[in-house]
Write an enzyme that holds these catalytic residues in place. Structure first.
Site, short mmCIF file in Angstrom:
data_model
loop_
_atom_site.label_atom_id
_atom_site.label_comp_id
_atom_site.label_asym_id
_atom_site.label_seq_id
_atom_site.Cartn_x
_atom_site.Cartn_y
_atom_site.Cartn_z
N ASP A 30 58.02 -10.33 50.73
CA ASP A 30 57.92 -11.30 51.81
C ASP A 30 58.52 -12.56 51.37
O ASP A 30 58.45 -13.07 50.32
CB ASP A 30 56.44 -11.64 52.21
N THR A 86 60.05 -9.54 64.84
CA THR A 86 61.29 -9.34 66.09
C THR A 86 60.93 -10.12 67.10
O THR A 86 60.78 -9.41 68.36
CB THR A 86 61.85 -7.97 66.26
N GLU A 151 56.99 2.04 64.50
CA GLU A 151 55.61 2.11 64.22
C GLU A 151 54.78 1.82 65.60
O GLU A 151 55.17 1.15 66.35
CB GLU A 151 55.17 0.97 63.15
N LEU A 153 51.21 1.63 65.54
CA LEU A 153 49.70 1.43 65.17
C LEU A 153 49.17 0.23 66.03
O LEU A 153 49.93 -0.48 66.36
CB LEU A 153 49.69 0.93 63.62
N GLY A 260 48.25 -9.14 76.63
CA GLY A 260 48.88 -10.17 75.79
C GLY A 260 49.15 -9.66 74.38
O GLY A 260 49.54 -8.20 74.19
N CYS A 263 52.79 -7.36 70.64
CA CYS A 263 53.92 -6.58 71.16
C CYS A 263 54.26 -6.36 72.63
O CYS A 263 55.63 -6.46 73.06
CB CYS A 263 53.47 -5.10 70.64
N LYS A 266 56.65 -9.16 74.63
CA LYS A 266 58.15 -9.22 73.93
C LYS A 266 58.69 -8.12 73.96
O LYS A 266 59.88 -8.26 74.35
CB LYS A 266 57.80 -9.90 72.62
N ARG A 332 48.74 -13.92 68.98
CA ARG A 332 50.17 -13.95 69.56
C ARG A 332 49.92 -13.76 70.90
O ARG A 332 49.62 -12.54 71.39
CB ARG A 332 51.09 -13.05 68.95
N1 NAD Z 1 51.90 -6.10 65.19
C1 NAD Z 1 51.72 -4.84 65.73
O1 NAD Z 1 50.83 -4.30 65.89
C2 NAD Z 1 52.79 -3.98 65.59
C3 NAD Z 1 52.65 -2.57 66.11
C4 NAD Z 1 54.10 -2.05 66.18
C5 NAD Z 1 55.14 -2.54 65.76
N2 NAD Z 1 55.14 -3.71 65.49
C6 NAD Z 1 56.63 -4.40 65.26
O2 NAD Z 1 56.77 -4.32 63.60
C7 NAD Z 1 57.30 -5.76 63.35
C8 NAD Z 1 56.76 -6.70 62.50
O3 NAD Z 1 55.45 -7.12 63.23
P1 NAD Z 1 54.35 -7.85 62.45
O4 NAD Z 1 53.14 -8.09 63.64
O5 NAD Z 1 53.90 -7.19 61.27
O6 NAD Z 1 55.03 -9.36 62.36
P2 NAD Z 1 54.42 -10.49 61.22
O7 NAD Z 1 54.77 -11.84 61.77
O8 NAD Z 1 53.07 -10.22 61.13
O9 NAD Z 1 54.91 -9.99 59.92
C9 NAD Z 1 56.52 -10.13 59.45
C10 NAD Z 1 56.81 -10.50 57.97
O10 NAD Z 1 58.10 -10.65 57.70
C11 NAD Z 1 58.42 -11.66 56.91
N3 NAD Z 1 59.81 -11.75 56.72
C12 NAD Z 1 60.57 -12.41 57.68
N4 NAD Z 1 61.75 -12.24 57.13
C13 NAD Z 1 61.72 -11.83 56.10
C14 NAD Z 1 62.76 -11.25 54.93
N5 NAD Z 1 64.14 -11.46 55.14
N6 NAD Z 1 62.33 -10.80 53.61
C15 NAD Z 1 61.06 -10.48 53.82
N7 NAD Z 1 60.03 -10.91 54.58
C16 NAD Z 1 60.43 -11.35 55.50
C17 NAD Z 1 57.58 -12.74 57.24
O11 NAD Z 1 57.06 -13.78 56.63
C18 NAD Z 1 56.26 -12.19 58.10
O12 NAD Z 1 55.33 -12.11 56.87
C19 NAD Z 1 57.88 -6.33 64.81
O13 NAD Z 1 59.14 -5.63 65.05
C20 NAD Z 1 56.76 -5.76 65.55
O14 NAD Z 1 57.29 -5.71 67.15
C21 NAD Z 1 54.35 -4.61 65.33
#
Ligand code: NAD
Length: 434
Positions: A30, A86, A151, A153, A260, A263, A266, A332
């Site tokens: 990260d 994203t 994903e 989850l 809300g 996910c 957005k 979020r």
């Molecule tokens: N949160 C959910 O429930 C969920 C479920 C399914 C899919 N998603 C998708 O998964 C993706 C991630 O979501 P999230 O909730 O885990 O986001 P998050 O913000 O919790 O985590 C993203 C992490 O990526 C890190 N990061 C950013 N740029 C980086 C880089 N170049 N190198 C290394 N680390 C970097 C950030 O510091 C952050 O810790 C999104 O596209 C989201 O839509 C999320």
């Protein structure tokens, strides 16, 4: 297999820990040095049930590690996952892919030998093509296959969802890449989890279509709830009556304050944008977005009506639950971020409690944070349930009523029975039930 996971957030950390638990050797990378330091010293930066133990066990077993140094993780990896954020791009709703492309550039400079680059982040159709082009531009000789593996989850049940998913979707045409993905998910094959191999673009779209459908289902029952209030029907019974039909299914039919979270808001916006860009607008989802936005705003008026119908000047409103859903600390796009400021703008003083409210404290100004639900009720003119944490389901209503200034409860999650609350002397409003 050796796995590198870019992004140690809600998805990257859970996926990384679960892959390690499957027996793979995983390094999470990260950019956020504070997050990595915390993980290295045994802390967990987010609240997700069971994650602390899963991470600790796999670190202990030597299968899971954390670093800010991408080179260490990527060299020799069989699969490099991109699980960075994203979020919505300001202005047009398109997914902001800057983190994804920055990760792709970095990965391109580091891979050696045949490597599968897997997009786990939710990304619009065509992003895999762009990632592949980026890698080829930086390293024309790189032996790489770019795969989409969205994903599904849910926060709050993330580990269970990852380990026992309804399905795994893999967008990969390259046979070697398919073999690597099969090996990564092998324990799930043994569980007979359906694994669907598709084209990359199809896989990217499956994720958005799934989230948009679920957001639409929630919005549908929310509008039916409004109609129930107007005609004197009960939305929970309507939801049960339609949900027992297997073609409809009973899940995601709980009426509430509007969806809300990290996910749905957005992803619906991003799908709307993609569809418009390709000249094939999805009107149902455009309307879903509009209806849901209006609904979150309308909730403060419902609360005002419950108190005295005029305004909230000089009134105290107690709020239970601020996170976008129970069992997460994620704020979020939480409905509370619309509702609480609207109540404050109407003149109310807010006192609130959330079991995992540390992020809420940062995001909501002017709120008097309390340590438990009874402190929140003390002196309040109304008590509002925004998020249905289990600990709010069996409150001592007599005790609550005794400490409130006026016994008004607004239950935006329908977790109480109308007759029970009214029998205890409350004025009680819920959603879609008269
Ligand atoms: N949160 C959910 O429930 C969920 C479920 C399914 C899919 N998603 C998708 O998964 C993706 C991630 O979501 P999230 O909730 O885990 O986001 P998050 O913000 O919790 O985590 C993203 C992490 O990526 C890190 N990061 C950013 N740029 C980086 C880089 N170049 N190198 C290394 N680390 C970097 C950030 O510091 C952050 O810790 C999104 O596209 C989201 O839509 C999320």
């Amino acid at each position: 297999m050796r796995v590198a996971m870019f992004g140690a957030g809600y998805v990257g950390l859970v996926s990384g820990a679960c892959f390690a638990d499957f027996g793979h050797e995983v390094t999470c990378i990260d950019k956020d040095a504070g997050k990595i330091e915390r993980l290295q010293s045994g802390g967990i930066p987010i609240y997700e049930p069971g994650l602390d133990k899963l991470v600790a066990d796999n670190v202990q077993a030597g299968r899971l590690s954390f670093t800010t140094d991408a080179a260490v993780a990527v060299r020799g990896a069989d699969a490099v996952f991109i699980a960075v954020g994203t979020p919505s791009r300001r202005g047009d709703g398109h997914a902001d892919l800057s983190y994804v492309y920055a990760a792709a550039e970095e990965i391109a400079g580091l891979i050696d030998g045949f490597t599968v680059v897997v997009t786990k982040s939710t990304v619009p159709v065509g992003t895999g093509d762009e990632i592949e082009a980026t890698i080829k531009r930086v390293r024309p000789e790189a032996m790489v296959a770019v795969v989409s593996n969205p994903e599904f989850l849910r926060e709050g049940a993330a580990i269970e969802d990852f380990k026992r998913p309804d399905r795994v979707v893999v967008g990969a045409e390259d046979e070697r890449a398919q073999a690597v993905m099969r090996e990564l998910y092998r324990p799930l094959f043994l569980n007979e989890t359906p694994i669907q191999f598709t084209g990359r673009r199809t896989s990217e779209l499956i994720k958005y279509a799934a989230n948009a459908f679920l957001a639409m289902k929630i919005t549908f029952i929310n509008e039916v709830a409004d109609l129930c209030e107007a005609v004197g029907a009960d939305v929970q019974q309507v939801a049960r009556g339609i949900g027992l039909d297997k073609r409809i299914g009973g899940k995601f039919l709980n009426a509430g304050p509007g969806y809300g979270g990290s996910c749905f808001p957005k992803d619906t916006l991003a799908l709307v944008k993609t569809a418009r860009d390709y000249g094939s607008p999805i009107k149902l989802i455009e309307t879903t977005v509009e209806v849901n936005d209006a609904r979150k705003k309308a909730m403060s008026q419902k609360i005002t009506r419950a108190v005295d119908g005029q305004d909230l000047a000089g009134k105290t409103v107690g709020v239970l639950g601020l996170t976008f859903k129970p069992n997460t600390d994620d704020m979020r796009d939480a409905p509370s971020l619309d509702i609480v400021p609207a109540l404050q703008a109407a003149g109310a003083k807010i006192q609130a409690f959330d079991p995992e409210g540390h992020e809420a404290r940062r995001m909501l100004g002017g709120v008097d944070f309390k340590e438990d639900p009874y402190d929140v009720a003390a002196g309040a003119d109304a008590l509002v349930i925004i998020t249905e944490w289990d600990q709010f389901r069996a409150l001592d209503l007599d005790r609550i009523r005794a400490v409130m200034a006026t016994p008004v409860m607004v239950d935006l999650r329908n977790i109480y029975k109308t007759e029970d609350v009214r029998a205890r002397g409350f004025r009680y409003l819920s959603v879609g039930r008269t």
